[in-house]
Design an enzyme around this catalytic site. Structure first.
Site, PDB file in Angstrom:
ATOM      1  N   LEU A 175       6.228   1.666   4.436  1.00  0.00           N
ATOM      2  CA  LEU A 175       7.397   2.074   3.648  1.00  0.00           C
ATOM      3  C   LEU A 175       8.028   3.359   4.182  1.00  0.00           C
ATOM      4  CD1 LEU A 175       6.043   1.243   0.074  1.00  0.00           C
ATOM      5  CD2 LEU A 175       7.666  -0.087   1.459  1.00  0.00           C
ATOM      6  N   GLY A 190       0.833  -1.197   0.000  1.00  0.00           N
ATOM      7  CA  GLY A 190       0.000   0.000   0.000  1.00  0.00           C
ATOM      8  C   GLY A 190       0.867   1.245   0.000  1.00  0.00           C
ATOM      9  N   HIS A 201      -4.890   1.614   7.375  1.00  0.00           N
ATOM     10  CA  HIS A 201      -3.514   2.090   7.549  1.00  0.00           C
ATOM     11  C   HIS A 201      -3.225   3.226   6.553  1.00  0.00           C
ATOM     12  CE1 HIS A 201       1.016   1.306   7.911  1.00  0.00           C
ATOM     13  NE2 HIS A 201       0.923   2.056   6.831  1.00  0.00           N
ATOM     14  N   GLU A 202      -3.583   3.012   5.286  1.00  0.00           N
ATOM     15  CA  GLU A 202      -3.310   4.028   4.255  1.00  0.00           C
ATOM     16  C   GLU A 202      -4.148   5.283   4.480  1.00  0.00           C
ATOM     17  OE1 GLU A 202      -0.738   3.651   2.547  1.00  0.00           O
ATOM     18  OE2 GLU A 202      -0.511   1.527   3.028  1.00  0.00           O
TER      19      GLU A 202
HETATM   20 NI    NI Z   1       2.213   3.253   5.692  1.00  0.00          NI
END
Ligand code: NI
Length: 182
Positions: free
Chosen positions: A103, A46, A144-145
């Site tokens: 990330l 994601g 989460h995103e």
């Molecule tokens: Ni993230």
């Protein structure tokens, strides 16, 4: 298409509140294509636009699950999903744990509790609206995103003690990477 730079914590970019997308044009489609390429290259499942320095309410997800659910080594199936201006209309009262990574917090993982089912509404890159009930890993990933769109990282859901531990491990990992590169 191009791979874009991913911003990492503690960059203040990640704390920005992303703005709604109002124009569905070629520029948006290019950004979506770049974000997918960046996510696959990382690799990740994601990515929110703010993570590549564009604070607008856009995120991409591809769980890249194995073709054969019984065999984790089987080839992954590409299933890119684009969420623009996503909203959570409803969520279950049942929170479940999942070990998350990001990330923007490279190589660090921690368990976060989130509702196991949500009802979401969003648009695609053409501006078409969708509404669906989502569960499982996709629900975790979408939540989460969506946090990124509000300047929130998964580590913000942890206790202070756990968060400090993750950040310490991140600092150590970065130092090791630097030494390797030197
Ligand atoms: Ni993230």
């Amino acid at each position: 298409m191009a791979i874009r730079r991913i911003y990492e914590t503690p960059d203040p970019m990640l704390r920005q509140i992303s703005k709604p997308v109002e124009t569905f044009d070629d520029e948006l489609e290019t950004l979506v294509a770049d974000m997918l390429e960046t996510m696959y290259a990382a690799p990740g499942i994601g990515l929110a636009a703010v993570q590549v320095g564009v604070p607008i309410r856009l995120l991409v997800i591809d769980l890249q699950e194995p073709e054969d659910p019984e065999d984790p080594e089987s080839p992954t199936v590409k299933d890119p999903k684009v969420f623009i201006n996503p909203e959570i209309l409803w969520h279950s009262e049942n929170d479940v744990p999942y070990t998350e990574g990001c990330l923007s917090v490279p190589e660090q993982y921690a368990e976060v509790m989130r509702p196991d089912r949500i009802r979401a509404r969003w648009q695609d890159e053409k501006g078409k609206t969708y509404e669906e009930e989502i569960e499982g890993l996709l629900a975790v990933c979408l939540q989460h995103e969506m946090d990124h769109l509000n300047g929130v990282l998964f580590i913000d859901h942890l206790s202070r003690l756990k968060r400090d531990m993750v950040l310490k491990k991140l600092a150590k990992w970065r130092k090791e990477q630097q030494q390797k590169a030197a």
